[in-house]
Design a protein around this motif. Sequence first.
Motif: not given
Length: 291
Positions: A238-242, A85-108
């Motif tokens: 949240l660290g998820l790639p575009a 579990i990671m935490q995002f904190r923006g300079d403007d007070g925005r914050q969120s947690f995010v979970k990371r693990q394998c994404m189990h891609c449909i076509e990995p």
Amino acid sequence: MRLDRRGFIAFMGASAAGLSARPARAQSGRAPRADDDAMLFDATKCIGCKNCVHACADANGLPRESTSGLWHDPTDLNAETKNIIMQFRGDDGRQSFVKRQCMHCIEPACTAACMIQALHKDENGVVVYDANRCIGCRYCQVACPFEVPKFQWGSNAAIIVKCEMCAHRVADGREPACCEVCPTHAVIYGPRDQLLADAHARIAAAPDRYEPSVYGEHEAGGTQVMYLSKKGVSFQELGLPALGPEAVPALSKKIQHTVYKGFIAPMAVYAGLVAAVFHARRKAPEAGGDA
Ligand code: SF4
Ligand code: SF4
Ligand code: SF4
């Protein structure tokens, strides 16, 4: 067809003319289905308690990792941690947690890169790992667009470590440990088509609460772990790639074409790897877990 280590050695003795880089979907072991097993993470519900991190470690026979005692520890997936579990904190007070693990891609990309399918999709569409097949080449690490597979460098019988959606628990009729223990149902488990419909329903019901799209619906060809983010917090924050809608195995195919072009030399290298890994594994103790 999947090859075990013995089959792979026999395979190396076969004609080079029979080997070519196969389509990624064929290498993944099965075609995707709309109701494949999936998880949905809703960042608006996560309170950052890390119960899921500890439950994941316990369920997979891994240590509850803490080297510094800091909230952020561990800060990345590693050879002893399949879920963080990671935490995002923006300079403007925005914050969120995010979970990371394998994404189990449909076509990995990882299964496409794995020439002997140590990584492959199981009957539920989950990307699982067979250490007995793995020869430690780590092409899966290079191929994965989410930087998920980690390699156990410190062991004689080094293996790849990643979330397998608790396939051993699901086989027993239980749900993944992280979903079972989450006190707020921030992460839930179910068929992908139902979770995707649920995610869109949440957005439609509360457009001021959520970002308007579901991460993983289309990214990298679609993933079986999907995300909802808080309004005003982008998935990239949240660290998820575009990533575009194309599946990533093209990179894996490129690796394969490069490796296979010379055929004889790579096969000689692989024969050595197979023998060395097999020898080391026979000496190594089994890992534990709640299986
Ligand atoms: S996130 Fe990486 S390791 Fe997981 S299935 Fe996709 S390519 Fe494979
Ligand atoms: S599904 Fe299992 S292995 Fe994957 S993150 Fe959850 S608890 Fe860990
Ligand atoms: S258990 Fe649930 S609420 Fe707690 S950190 Fe994990 S996902 Fe977030």
